[in-house]
Motif scaffolding. Structure first.
Motif, PDB file in Angstrom:
ATOM      1  N   ILE A  87     -27.876  15.197 -10.121  1.00 49.57           N
ATOM      2  CA  ILE A  87     -26.785  14.955 -11.076  1.00 49.57           C
ATOM      3  C   ILE A  87     -26.650  16.187 -11.958  1.00 49.57           C
ATOM      4  CG2 ILE A  87     -25.978  13.490 -12.963  1.00 49.57           C
ATOM      5  CD1 ILE A  87     -27.751  11.259 -11.714  1.00 49.57           C
ATOM      6  N   PRO A  88     -25.482  16.834 -11.977  1.00 51.15           N
ATOM      7  CA  PRO A  88     -25.313  18.040 -12.783  1.00 51.15           C
ATOM      8  C   PRO A  88     -25.273  17.716 -14.273  1.00 51.15           C
ATOM      9  CG  PRO A  88     -23.218  17.389 -11.831  1.00 51.15           C
ATOM     10  CD  PRO A  88     -24.249  16.470 -11.247  1.00 51.15           C
ATOM     11  N   PRO A  89     -25.513  18.708 -15.113  1.00 50.08           N
ATOM     12  CA  PRO A  89     -25.534  18.449 -16.566  1.00 50.08           C
ATOM     13  C   PRO A  89     -24.209  17.946 -17.112  1.00 50.08           C
ATOM     14  CG  PRO A  89     -25.750  20.811 -16.080  1.00 50.08           C
ATOM     15  CD  PRO A  89     -25.913  20.089 -14.799  1.00 50.08           C
ATOM     16  N   SER A  90     -23.105  18.216 -16.413  1.00 51.16           N
ATOM     17  CA  SER A  90     -21.805  17.731 -16.878  1.00 51.16           C
ATOM     18  C   SER A  90     -21.638  16.230 -16.656  1.00 51.16           C
ATOM     19  CB  SER A  90     -20.684  18.451 -16.133  1.00 51.16           C
ATOM     20  OG  SER A  90     -20.740  18.141 -14.746  1.00 51.16           O
ATOM     21  N   GLY A  91     -22.418  15.651 -15.710  1.00 49.80           N
ATOM     22  CA  GLY A  91     -22.260  14.243 -15.374  1.00 49.80           C
ATOM     23  C   GLY A  91     -20.993  13.961 -14.592  1.00 49.80           C
ATOM     24  N   ALA A  92     -20.446  15.009 -13.925  1.00 52.65           N
ATOM     25  CA  ALA A  92     -19.183  14.850 -13.215  1.00 52.65           C
ATOM     26  C   ALA A  92     -19.304  13.969 -11.982  1.00 52.65           C
ATOM     27  CB  ALA A  92     -18.637  16.223 -12.818  1.00 52.65           C
ATOM     28  N   GLY A  93     -20.507  13.762 -11.482  1.00 56.03           N
ATOM     29  CA  GLY A  93     -20.685  12.937 -10.294  1.00 56.03           C
ATOM     30  C   GLY A  93     -22.123  12.971  -9.827  1.00 56.03           C
ATOM     31  N   VAL A  94     -22.360  12.401  -8.650  1.00 54.23           N
ATOM     32  CA  VAL A  94     -23.690  12.332  -8.067  1.00 54.23           C
ATOM     33  C   VAL A  94     -23.661  13.046  -6.721  1.00 54.23           C
ATOM     34  CG1 VAL A  94     -25.507  10.813  -7.192  1.00 54.23           C
ATOM     35  CG2 VAL A  94     -24.146  10.113  -9.176  1.00 54.23           C
ATOM     36  N   ILE A  95     -24.555  13.983  -6.540  1.00 51.95           N
ATOM     37  CA  ILE A  95     -24.674  14.663  -5.251  1.00 51.95           C
ATOM     38  C   ILE A  95     -25.794  13.972  -4.472  1.00 51.95           C
ATOM     39  CG2 ILE A  95     -25.146  16.857  -4.096  1.00 51.95           C
ATOM     40  CD1 ILE A  95     -24.204  18.095  -6.868  1.00 51.95           C
ATOM     41  N   VAL A  96     -25.450  13.463  -3.295  1.00 53.18           N
ATOM     42  CA  VAL A  96     -26.420  12.803  -2.420  1.00 53.18           C
ATOM     43  C   VAL A  96     -26.726  13.768  -1.290  1.00 53.18           C
ATOM     44  CG1 VAL A  96     -26.901  10.794  -0.990  1.00 53.18           C
ATOM     45  CG2 VAL A  96     -25.454  10.560  -3.020  1.00 53.18           C
ATOM     46  N   LEU A  97     -28.004  14.101  -1.145  1.00 49.13           N
ATOM     47  CA  LEU A  97     -28.399  15.115  -0.178  1.00 49.13           C
ATOM     48  C   LEU A  97     -29.287  14.532   0.913  1.00 49.13           C
ATOM     49  CD1 LEU A  97     -28.937  16.468  -3.361  1.00 49.13           C
ATOM     50  CD2 LEU A  97     -28.533  18.471  -1.919  1.00 49.13           C
ATOM     51  N   ASP A  98     -29.042  14.986   2.129  1.00 47.56           N
ATOM     52  CA  ASP A  98     -29.837  14.591   3.282  1.00 47.56           C
ATOM     53  C   ASP A  98     -30.396  15.859   3.914  1.00 47.56           C
ATOM     54  OD1 ASP A  98     -30.636  12.339   5.052  1.00 47.56           O
ATOM     55  OD2 ASP A  98     -29.574  13.506   6.566  1.00 47.56           O
ATOM     56  N   SER A  99     -31.701  15.905   4.135  1.00 43.63           N
ATOM     57  CA  SER A  99     -32.341  17.092   4.691  1.00 43.63           C
ATOM     58  C   SER A  99     -32.418  17.004   6.211  1.00 43.63           C
ATOM     59  CB  SER A  99     -33.761  17.250   4.116  1.00 43.63           C
ATOM     60  OG  SER A  99     -33.709  17.445   2.724  1.00 43.63           O
ATOM     61  N   LYS A 100     -32.049  18.091   6.875  1.00 46.72           N
ATOM     62  CA  LYS A 100     -32.154  18.181   8.327  1.00 46.72           C
ATOM     63  C   LYS A 100     -32.942  19.434   8.686  1.00 46.72           C
ATOM     64  CE  LYS A 100     -29.433  14.648   9.156  1.00 46.72           C
ATOM     65  NZ  LYS A 100     -30.024  13.356   9.598  1.00 46.72           N
ATOM     66  N   LYS A 101     -33.922  19.277   9.564  1.00 41.57           N
ATOM     67  CA  LYS A 101     -34.680  20.428  10.060  1.00 41.57           C
ATOM     68  C   LYS A 101     -34.322  20.591  11.526  1.00 41.57           C
ATOM     69  CE  LYS A 101     -39.187  22.612   9.559  1.00 41.57           C
ATOM     70  NZ  LYS A 101     -38.608  23.733   8.791  1.00 41.57           N
ATOM     71  N   TRP A 102     -33.353  21.466  11.778  1.00 44.75           N
ATOM     72  CA  TRP A 102     -32.833  21.673  13.122  1.00 44.75           C
ATOM     73  C   TRP A 102     -33.378  22.971  13.694  1.00 44.75           C
ATOM     74  CZ3 TRP A 102     -27.003  20.283  11.909  1.00 44.75           C
ATOM     75  CH2 TRP A 102     -26.904  18.885  11.764  1.00 44.75           C
ATOM     76  N   ARG A 103     -33.428  23.036  15.022  1.00 42.03           N
ATOM     77  CA  ARG A 103     -34.002  24.202  15.695  1.00 42.03           C
ATOM     78  C   ARG A 103     -33.226  25.482  15.398  1.00 42.03           C
ATOM     79  NH1 ARG A 103     -34.435  21.070  21.429  1.00 42.03           N
ATOM     80  NH2 ARG A 103     -36.606  20.379  21.294  1.00 42.03           N
ATOM     81  N   ARG A 104     -33.988  26.548  15.186  1.00 41.82           N
ATOM     82  CA  ARG A 104     -33.373  27.875  15.057  1.00 41.82           C
ATOM     83  C   ARG A 104     -33.002  28.420  16.430  1.00 41.82           C
ATOM     84  NH1 ARG A 104     -33.090  31.472  11.039  1.00 41.82           N
ATOM     85  NH2 ARG A 104     -34.432  30.140   9.753  1.00 41.82           N
ATOM     86  N   SER A 105     -33.804  28.065  17.431  1.00 47.39           N
ATOM     87  CA  SER A 105     -33.513  28.504  18.792  1.00 47.39           C
ATOM     88  C   SER A 105     -34.097  27.495  19.766  1.00 47.39           C
ATOM     89  CB  SER A 105     -34.108  29.891  19.055  1.00 47.39           C
ATOM     90  OG  SER A 105     -35.527  29.850  18.937  1.00 47.39           O
ATOM     91  N   TYR A 106     -33.596  27.519  20.992  1.00 49.38           N
ATOM     92  CA  TYR A 106     -34.084  26.620  22.032  1.00 49.38           C
ATOM     93  C   TYR A 106     -34.038  27.349  23.366  1.00 49.38           C
ATOM     94  CZ  TYR A 106     -34.491  22.519  25.058  1.00 49.38           C
ATOM     95  OH  TYR A 106     -34.899  21.624  26.006  1.00 49.38           O
ATOM     96  N   GLN A 107     -35.209  27.408  24.002  1.00 47.39           N
ATOM     97  CA  GLN A 107     -35.338  28.096  25.286  1.00 47.39           C
ATOM     98  C   GLN A 107     -34.780  29.518  25.209  1.00 47.39           C
ATOM     99  OE1 GLN A 107     -33.547  25.456  28.201  1.00 47.39           O
ATOM    100  NE2 GLN A 107     -35.383  24.170  28.292  1.00 47.39           N
ATOM    101  N   ALA A 193     -25.486  25.174  -8.393  1.00 44.79           N
ATOM    102  CA  ALA A 193     -25.437  25.721  -9.755  1.00 44.79           C
ATOM    103  C   ALA A 193     -24.079  26.323 -10.059  1.00 44.79           C
ATOM    104  CB  ALA A 193     -26.531  26.772  -9.930  1.00 44.79           C
ATOM    105  N   GLY A 194     -23.367  26.794  -9.019  1.00 41.93           N
ATOM    106  CA  GLY A 194     -22.085  27.434  -9.232  1.00 41.93           C
ATOM    107  C   GLY A 194     -20.901  26.484  -9.252  1.00 41.93           C
ATOM    108  N   MET A 195     -21.135  25.205  -8.974  1.00 46.59           N
ATOM    109  CA  MET A 195     -20.023  24.262  -8.992  1.00 46.59           C
ATOM    110  C   MET A 195     -19.594  23.980 -10.434  1.00 46.59           C
ATOM    111  SD  MET A 195     -22.120  20.760  -8.010  1.00 46.59           S
ATOM    112  CE  MET A 195     -20.681  19.713  -8.049  1.00 46.59           C
TER     113      MET A 195
END
Length: 224
Positions: A87-107, A193-195
């Motif tokens: 939640i940013p200090p302005s209280g403009a909304g809620v950011i919901v984040l989902d983490s994904k760890k995807w491959r950098r390379s395959y074969q 931070a830049g939003m």
């Protein structure tokens, strides 16, 4: 519970299930237990997911003062958890984040996360259903919080795989009338931070919103 706790718990459960019973141990040793292999593969995915969540949590800790950041939240009445909320200090909304760890390379071939005909791919793998599912989770979270869906900003943080172009994809999800923002992990802090409202003193709206989230979305594994 710290970031990635629920995912790590699920990985441990799957590994325990795969090793349960003497006959499963024998079959696994003989290499003929396909179910165990599936369980162990699922456990690896959960463990990688937990690592991605921990890495995102470390990045979010670098946000400027005034941000409220929460991890691993249960959504009452729903069959999913939320990896992170910011939640940013302005209280403009809620950011919901989902983490994904995807491959950098395959074969030996690089896996670039990109939009291909409106769908998200990681290399040659179509990952778009994960984007659609997450948009649905965010819509469900807004309903539980009792706030308009537009107050929630869905962000998927990608670790490992580089994200095409500027490190950011804005993905339309017509099923949920949402735009999901797919960000490269190394650009996450600068983007947030830049939003608008991402820096400055904490406003009353931010404190009230943080209190609503804490009261409504308990930490995973905590008593209701």
């Amino acid at each position: 519970m710290t970031a990635g706790g629920s995912t790590a718990d699920e990985g441990a459960r799957l590994r325990a299930e795969a090793s349960k019973g003497w006959w499963r141990t024998i079959l696994r040793w003989c290499g003929i237990n396909a179910n165990n292999r599936r369980l162990e593969a699922a456990a690896v995915r959960q463990e990688q997911g937990s690592l991605g969540e921990q890495q995102t949590a470390a990045l979010l800790a670098r946000l400027p003062a005034g941000w409220t950041v929460l991890h691993d939240l249960a959504v009452p009445g729903r069959r999913f958890n939320v990896d992170h909320v910011a939640i940013p200090p302005s209280g403009a909304g809620v950011i919901v984040l989902d983490s994904k760890k995807w491959r950098r390379s395959y074969q030996g071939r690089p896996c670039l996360t990109a939009l291909v005909r409106g769908r998200v791919y990681c290399g040659e793998q179509d990952r778009h259903e994960q984007i659609v599912k997450f948009a649905g989770y965010v819509s469900g979270t807004a309903a539980v919080l009792g706030v308009p869906a537009g107050m929630l900003m869905p962000v998927i943080v990608v670790h490992g795989s580089p994200v095409a172009s500027t490190g950011r994809l804005d993905v339309a999800v017509p099923e949920w009338e949402r735009t999901v923002h797919v960000l490269a992990a190394d650009g996450l802090v600068d983007v947030l931070a830049g939003m608008p409202g991402g820096r400055g003193p904490v406003q009353p709206a931010a404190a009230a919103l943080a209190d609503r989230v804490r009261r409504t979305l308990p930490q995973y594994g905590s008593a209701a």
